[in-house]
Design a protein around this motif. Structure first.
Motif, short mmCIF file in Angstrom:
data_model
loop_
_atom_site.label_atom_id
_atom_site.label_comp_id
_atom_site.label_asym_id
_atom_site.label_seq_id
_atom_site.Cartn_x
_atom_site.Cartn_y
_atom_site.Cartn_z
N TYR A 32 0.89 -1.16 0.00
CA TYR A 32 0.00 0.00 0.00
C TYR A 32 0.92 1.21 0.00
CZ TYR A 32 -3.70 -3.23 1.43
OH TYR A 32 -4.60 -4.26 1.49
N PHE A 34 2.04 5.34 -0.95
CA PHE A 34 1.55 6.72 -0.91
C PHE A 34 2.65 7.68 -1.35
CE2 PHE A 34 -2.23 5.93 1.76
CZ PHE A 34 -1.93 4.67 2.25
N PHE A 46 -1.24 14.99 1.11
CA PHE A 46 -1.43 13.77 0.35
C PHE A 46 -1.52 14.08 -1.15
CE2 PHE A 46 -3.03 9.66 -0.68
CZ PHE A 46 -4.07 9.85 -1.58
N LYS A 49 -2.27 7.59 -3.94
CA LYS A 49 -2.00 6.31 -3.29
C LYS A 49 -2.29 5.16 -4.25
CE LYS A 49 -6.69 6.29 -1.38
NZ LYS A 49 -7.49 6.51 -0.16
N ILE A 51 -3.48 1.25 -3.88
CA ILE A 51 -3.96 0.19 -3.00
C ILE A 51 -4.08 -1.10 -3.80
CG2 ILE A 51 -5.81 -0.53 -1.42
CD1 ILE A 51 -4.21 1.95 -0.53
N ARG A 94 2.79 1.30 3.66
CA ARG A 94 2.13 0.89 4.88
C ARG A 94 2.79 -0.36 5.44
NH1 ARG A 94 -3.68 -1.91 5.71
NH2 ARG A 94 -2.37 -3.70 5.23
N ARG A 100 0.08 -1.13 11.12
CA ARG A 100 -0.60 -0.25 10.17
C ARG A 100 -0.08 1.17 10.23
NH1 ARG A 100 -4.28 -3.37 7.82
NH2 ARG A 100 -5.12 -5.10 8.98
N ALA A 101 1.18 1.31 10.47
CA ALA A 101 1.82 2.62 10.43
C ALA A 101 2.36 2.84 9.02
CB ALA A 101 2.96 2.68 11.43
N LEU A 102 2.75 4.04 8.74
CA LEU A 102 3.40 4.36 7.48
C LEU A 102 4.89 4.50 7.70
CD1 LEU A 102 1.11 7.05 5.76
CD2 LEU A 102 1.41 4.65 5.13
N TYR B 35 4.28 12.53 14.58
CA TYR B 35 5.49 12.19 13.85
C TYR B 35 6.60 13.15 14.26
CZ TYR B 35 2.84 9.41 10.41
OH TYR B 35 2.06 8.46 9.78
N ILE B 45 7.11 7.88 12.64
CA ILE B 45 5.96 7.90 13.52
C ILE B 45 6.39 7.68 14.97
CG2 ILE B 45 5.44 5.43 13.31
CD1 ILE B 45 2.43 6.37 13.30
N ILE B 56 -0.38 2.72 18.53
CA ILE B 56 1.02 2.61 18.13
C ILE B 56 1.85 3.40 19.11
CG2 ILE B 56 2.77 3.22 16.42
CD1 ILE B 56 0.69 2.84 14.26
N ARG B 97 -8.95 3.87 11.57
CA ARG B 97 -7.77 3.26 12.17
C ARG B 97 -6.97 2.50 11.11
NH1 ARG B 97 -7.76 -0.96 17.27
NH2 ARG B 97 -5.65 -1.72 17.00
N PHE B 99 -5.76 2.81 8.05
CA PHE B 99 -5.62 3.85 7.05
C PHE B 99 -4.97 3.36 5.77
CE2 PHE B 99 -1.16 4.37 7.91
CZ PHE B 99 -1.01 4.18 9.26
N SER B 100 -5.06 2.08 5.53
CA SER B 100 -4.52 1.56 4.29
C SER B 100 -5.25 2.14 3.09
CB SER B 100 -4.61 0.05 4.25
OG SER B 100 -5.97 -0.36 4.36
N GLU B 103 -5.98 8.47 3.34
CA GLU B 103 -4.79 9.28 3.50
C GLU B 103 -4.81 9.97 4.86
OE1 GLU B 103 -7.09 9.58 1.19
OE2 GLU B 103 -7.65 11.66 0.81
N GLN B 104 -3.66 10.45 5.26
CA GLN B 104 -3.53 11.19 6.51
C GLN B 104 -3.47 12.68 6.21
OE1 GLN B 104 -0.49 9.66 9.19
NE2 GLN B 104 -0.70 7.64 8.30
#
Lengths: 114, 115
Positions: A32, A34, A46, A49, A51, A94, A100-102, B35, B45, B56, B97, B99-100, B103-104
């Motif tokens: 995934y 971005f 952003f 992306k 997916i 990802r 599930r962090a970036l 971050y 992060i 996290i 949660r 977020f795949s 976007e952030q």
């Protein structure tokens, strides 16, 4: 662990010329991906992306990115650069381990000359 | 009508002090993040909260303590500041949660300088 590499610290291009900002990734499972842009003294914005689906992803401000699974790349492109595109660009992937962090790349500074 | 806001924008303080950075989002998002961006622009992060729950927590010194009074706010408190804490700290939020697929949204950042 996942990782992102942006091999170029800086990319210089003349206004009106096409631009490419390179990104390669490493992640277990489906990627995934971005792209974000950071203008001076601003937060990240952003852009686009990937997916699933088409390998060519279209995003904001005329940018697009091409996903290449065999080369594990996700290069950012624009057919005609603008001076206002000058900024810092980050590629991110990802984490698929459950966190599930970036994970971000180190960033590439794009300089578009008039 | 700023989406993700942070205060202060700049923070200069001496080693050993305790300071806080505040973050608020008016997007109705469930998940918020902190971050750290170092002097080489490397972004990593630190924390993530979903509906006030910590999800996290990276290997960050326990001098850093996030606090989420409600899902629209995520504050960062730093005790006993050190020179190495100098960086730009970004708050972000996303609508889910997982977020795949989302976007952030990032705040403008807080530049912390420890002298």
């Amino acid at each position: 662990a996942q990782s992102v590499a942006q091999p170029e610290d800086q990319v210089n291009v003349a206004e009106g010329n096409p631009l490419t900002v390179k990104c390669t990734y490493s992640v277990s499972g489906n990627p995934y991906l971005f792209w974000y842009v950071q203008y001076p003294n601003r937060g990240l914005q952003f852009l686009l992306k990937y997916i699933t689906g088409d390998n060519l992803v279209k995003g904001s401000y005329g940018f697009e990115a091409e996903f290449n699974k065999s080369q594990t790349s996700f290069h950012l492109k624009k057919p005609s650069a603008l001076v206002s595109d000058s900024a810092l660009y980050f590629c991110a992937v990802r984490d698929n381990t459950g966190r599930r962090a970036l994970t971000f790349g180190s960033g590439t500074r794009l300089q578009v000359q008039p | 009508d700023t989406a993700v806001s942070q205060t202060p924008k700049y923070l200069v303080t001496q080693m050993g002090n305790d300071k806080s950075i505040k973050c608020e989002q008016n997007l109705g998002h469930d998940t918020m993040y902190w971050y750290k961006q170092d002097s080489k622009k490397f972004l990593k992060i630190m924390f993530s909260y979903n509906n006030k729950e910590l999800i996290i927590n990276e290997t960050v010194p326990n001098r850093f303590s996030p606090k989420s009074p409600d899902k629209a706010h995520l504050n960062l408190h730093i005790n006993s500041l050190e020179l190495g804490d100098s960086a730009v700290y970004f708050c972000a939020s996303s609508p889910h949660r997982d977020f795949s697929t989302y976007e952030q949204y990032f705040g403008p950042g807080t530049r912390l300088t420890v002298t």
